[in-house]
Design a protein around this motif. Structure first.
Motif, PDB file in Angstrom:
ATOM      1  N   LYS A  20      26.483 -45.566 -23.642  1.00 32.20           N
ATOM      2  CA  LYS A  20      25.934 -45.572 -22.298  1.00 32.20           C
ATOM      3  C   LYS A  20      25.455 -46.995 -22.015  1.00 32.20           C
ATOM      4  O   LYS A  20      24.663 -47.562 -22.770  1.00 32.20           O
ATOM      5  CB  LYS A  20      24.776 -44.595 -22.175  1.00 32.20           C
ATOM      6  CG  LYS A  20      24.294 -44.410 -20.748  1.00 32.20           C
ATOM      7  CD  LYS A  20      23.133 -43.442 -20.657  1.00 32.20           C
ATOM      8  CE  LYS A  20      23.599 -42.047 -20.995  1.00 32.20           C
ATOM      9  NZ  LYS A  20      22.507 -41.053 -20.789  1.00 32.20           N
ATOM     10  N   PHE A  21      25.955 -47.576 -20.936  1.00 29.85           N
ATOM     11  CA  PHE A  21      25.588 -48.922 -20.503  1.00 29.85           C
ATOM     12  C   PHE A  21      24.702 -48.794 -19.277  1.00 29.85           C
ATOM     13  O   PHE A  21      24.973 -47.985 -18.385  1.00 29.85           O
ATOM     14  CB  PHE A  21      26.845 -49.729 -20.166  1.00 29.85           C
ATOM     15  CG  PHE A  21      26.555 -51.031 -19.483  1.00 29.85           C
ATOM     16  CD1 PHE A  21      26.285 -52.170 -20.224  1.00 29.85           C
ATOM     17  CD2 PHE A  21      26.549 -51.113 -18.104  1.00 29.85           C
ATOM     18  CE1 PHE A  21      25.991 -53.368 -19.598  1.00 29.85           C
ATOM     19  CE2 PHE A  21      26.273 -52.314 -17.461  1.00 29.85           C
ATOM     20  CZ  PHE A  21      25.990 -53.446 -18.210  1.00 29.85           C
ATOM     21  N   ARG A  22      23.650 -49.621 -19.213  1.00 31.45           N
ATOM     22  CA  ARG A  22      22.746 -49.563 -18.062  1.00 31.45           C
ATOM     23  C   ARG A  22      22.527 -50.963 -17.490  1.00 31.45           C
ATOM     24  O   ARG A  22      22.340 -51.925 -18.235  1.00 31.45           O
ATOM     25  CB  ARG A  22      21.401 -48.980 -18.466  1.00 31.45           C
ATOM     26  CG  ARG A  22      20.409 -48.935 -17.308  1.00 31.45           C
ATOM     27  CD  ARG A  22      19.094 -48.272 -17.665  1.00 31.45           C
ATOM     28  NE  ARG A  22      19.342 -46.851 -17.910  1.00 31.45           N
ATOM     29  CZ  ARG A  22      18.808 -46.166 -18.929  1.00 31.45           C
ATOM     30  NH1 ARG A  22      18.003 -46.755 -19.776  1.00 31.45           N
ATOM     31  NH2 ARG A  22      19.086 -44.892 -19.077  1.00 31.45           N
ATOM     32  N   ASP A  23      22.567 -51.039 -16.167  1.00 29.00           N
ATOM     33  CA  ASP A  23      22.134 -52.242 -15.463  1.00 29.00           C
ATOM     34  C   ASP A  23      21.170 -51.783 -14.371  1.00 29.00           C
ATOM     35  O   ASP A  23      20.775 -50.623 -14.343  1.00 29.00           O
ATOM     36  CB  ASP A  23      23.313 -53.067 -14.921  1.00 29.00           C
ATOM     37  CG  ASP A  23      24.128 -52.353 -13.858  1.00 29.00           C
ATOM     38  OD1 ASP A  23      23.693 -51.298 -13.332  1.00 29.00           O
ATOM     39  OD2 ASP A  23      25.227 -52.832 -13.538  1.00 29.00           O
ATOM     40  N   ARG A  24      20.788 -52.659 -13.492  1.00 26.53           N
ATOM     41  CA  ARG A  24      19.805 -52.310 -12.452  1.00 26.53           C
ATOM     42  C   ARG A  24      20.307 -51.246 -11.489  1.00 26.53           C
ATOM     43  O   ARG A  24      19.529 -50.575 -10.838  1.00 26.53           O
ATOM     44  CB  ARG A  24      19.401 -53.552 -11.675  1.00 26.53           C
ATOM     45  CG  ARG A  24      18.579 -54.496 -12.501  1.00 26.53           C
ATOM     46  CD  ARG A  24      18.162 -55.690 -11.704  1.00 26.53           C
ATOM     47  NE  ARG A  24      17.361 -56.563 -12.540  1.00 26.53           N
ATOM     48  CZ  ARG A  24      16.938 -57.734 -12.188  1.00 26.53           C
ATOM     49  NH1 ARG A  24      17.224 -58.213 -10.992  1.00 26.53           N
ATOM     50  NH2 ARG A  24      16.224 -58.459 -13.001  1.00 26.53           N
ATOM     51  N   SER A  25      21.631 -51.087 -11.381  1.00 27.07           N
ATOM     52  CA  SER A  25      22.188 -50.134 -10.415  1.00 27.07           C
ATOM     53  C   SER A  25      22.321 -48.718 -10.966  1.00 27.07           C
ATOM     54  O   SER A  25      22.448 -47.771 -10.203  1.00 27.07           O
ATOM     55  CB  SER A  25      23.554 -50.619  -9.929  1.00 27.07           C
ATOM     56  OG  SER A  25      24.529 -50.462 -10.950  1.00 27.07           O
ATOM     57  N   GLY A  26      22.346 -48.573 -12.305  1.00 19.79           N
ATOM     58  CA  GLY A  26      22.528 -47.261 -12.900  1.00 19.79           C
ATOM     59  C   GLY A  26      23.185 -47.343 -14.265  1.00 19.79           C
ATOM     60  O   GLY A  26      23.110 -48.371 -14.945  1.00 19.79           O
ATOM     61  N   THR A  27      23.870 -46.244 -14.648  1.00 26.95           N
ATOM     62  CA  THR A  27      24.521 -46.179 -15.959  1.00 26.95           C
ATOM     63  C   THR A  27      25.985 -45.805 -15.816  1.00 26.95           C
ATOM     64  O   THR A  27      26.390 -45.187 -14.832  1.00 26.95           O
ATOM     65  CB  THR A  27      23.834 -45.150 -16.880  1.00 26.95           C
ATOM     66  OG1 THR A  27      23.950 -43.863 -16.293  1.00 26.95           O
ATOM     67  CG2 THR A  27      22.382 -45.495 -17.132  1.00 26.95           C
ATOM     68  N   GLU A  62      31.152 -55.205 -10.716  1.00 27.64           N
ATOM     69  CA  GLU A  62      30.054 -55.953 -11.319  1.00 27.64           C
ATOM     70  C   GLU A  62      28.790 -55.120 -11.509  1.00 27.64           C
ATOM     71  O   GLU A  62      27.801 -55.630 -12.016  1.00 27.64           O
ATOM     72  CB  GLU A  62      29.744 -57.190 -10.477  1.00 27.64           C
ATOM     73  CG  GLU A  62      30.907 -58.181 -10.479  1.00 27.64           C
ATOM     74  CD  GLU A  62      30.650 -59.415  -9.634  1.00 27.64           C
ATOM     75  OE1 GLU A  62      29.932 -59.309  -8.614  1.00 27.64           O
ATOM     76  OE2 GLU A  62      31.172 -60.472 -10.004  1.00 27.64           O
ATOM     77  N   LYS A  63      28.836 -53.841 -11.110  1.00 28.92           N
ATOM     78  CA  LYS A  63      27.671 -52.964 -11.247  1.00 28.92           C
ATOM     79  C   LYS A  63      28.108 -51.619 -11.804  1.00 28.92           C
ATOM     80  O   LYS A  63      29.191 -51.120 -11.492  1.00 28.92           O
ATOM     81  CB  LYS A  63      26.997 -52.755  -9.895  1.00 28.92           C
ATOM     82  CG  LYS A  63      26.429 -54.027  -9.311  1.00 28.92           C
ATOM     83  CD  LYS A  63      25.804 -53.759  -7.960  1.00 28.92           C
ATOM     84  CE  LYS A  63      25.280 -55.063  -7.392  1.00 28.92           C
ATOM     85  NZ  LYS A  63      24.730 -54.884  -6.057  1.00 28.92           N
ATOM     86  N   ALA A  64      27.228 -51.017 -12.602  1.00 28.03           N
ATOM     87  CA  ALA A  64      27.525 -49.719 -13.201  1.00 28.03           C
ATOM     88  C   ALA A  64      27.812 -48.668 -12.140  1.00 28.03           C
ATOM     89  O   ALA A  64      28.736 -47.867 -12.280  1.00 28.03           O
ATOM     90  CB  ALA A  64      26.368 -49.277 -14.097  1.00 28.03           C
ATOM     91  N   VAL A  65      27.062 -48.677 -11.062  1.00 24.08           N
ATOM     92  CA  VAL A  65      27.257 -47.687 -10.007  1.00 24.08           C
ATOM     93  C   VAL A  65      28.644 -47.827  -9.368  1.00 24.08           C
ATOM     94  O   VAL A  65      29.260 -46.831  -8.985  1.00 24.08           O
ATOM     95  CB  VAL A  65      26.116 -47.748  -8.965  1.00 24.08           C
ATOM     96  CG1 VAL A  65      26.210 -48.980  -8.097  1.00 24.08           C
ATOM     97  CG2 VAL A  65      26.090 -46.501  -8.110  1.00 24.08           C
ATOM     98  N   GLN A  66      29.163 -49.051  -9.264  1.00 20.49           N
ATOM     99  CA  GLN A  66      30.514 -49.254  -8.733  1.00 20.49           C
ATOM    100  C   GLN A  66      31.556 -48.690  -9.697  1.00 20.49           C
ATOM    101  O   GLN A  66      32.571 -48.134  -9.281  1.00 20.49           O
ATOM    102  CB  GLN A  66      30.799 -50.741  -8.528  1.00 20.49           C
ATOM    103  CG  GLN A  66      30.021 -51.402  -7.425  1.00 20.49           C
ATOM    104  CD  GLN A  66      30.270 -52.901  -7.402  1.00 20.49           C
ATOM    105  OE1 GLN A  66      30.277 -53.560  -8.433  1.00 20.49           O
ATOM    106  NE2 GLN A  66      30.477 -53.429  -6.210  1.00 20.49           N
ATOM    107  N   ALA A  67      31.317 -48.837 -10.992  1.00 20.85           N
ATOM    108  CA  ALA A  67      32.275 -48.374 -12.004  1.00 20.85           C
ATOM    109  C   ALA A  67      32.442 -46.862 -11.969  1.00 20.85           C
ATOM    110  O   ALA A  67      33.514 -46.345 -12.280  1.00 20.85           O
ATOM    111  CB  ALA A  67      31.821 -48.823 -13.394  1.00 20.85           C
TER     112      ALA A  67
END
Length: 116
Positions: free
Chosen positions: A64-71, A34-39
């Protein structure tokens, strides 16, 4: 009485596999990303449900996709856009799976939803 004993034995044997599970390394992995950093660290074929913004095109069908956790890099084909205009300010929800090719990892998007 024999029937009752056989019935209870059959019930107990059939219930055991449903309760069995692997206990060890890797069992703490999330059910979906559910987060870019996890992906960025996820294993191949894990389901993804990301919410954020597509901020830049970095290649053919790659963004490039960005959310609050990163890209993270996501692959979105023209088909998934379905004629929708998306800008870096457009908040989107991306549903897909991790595609780990060994030398790179990206999210293969199966559905793009524009959020209001």
């Amino acid at each position: 009485m024999r029937f009752l004993i056989l019935f209870l034995m059959a019930f107990m044997l059939s219930a055991t596999p449903a309760q069995a599970d692997f206990r060890g390394p890797g069992t703490g992995l999330p059910k979906k990303i559910e987060k870019a950093v996890q992906a960025q660290r996820a294993i191949d074929d894990m389901p993804c449900d990301l919410t954020g913004n597509i901020v830049e095109k970095v290649g053919k069908d790659r963004y490039k996709f960005r959310d609050r956790s990163g890209t993270v890099v996501v692959r979105i084909t023209r088909h998934e856009f379905r004629g929708k205009d998306v800008t870096p300010k457009t908040r989107v929800r991306l549903l897909g799976r991790i595609d780990d090719r060994g030398t790179y990892r990206e999210v293969e998007v199966k559905e793009l939803r524009i959020l209001r």
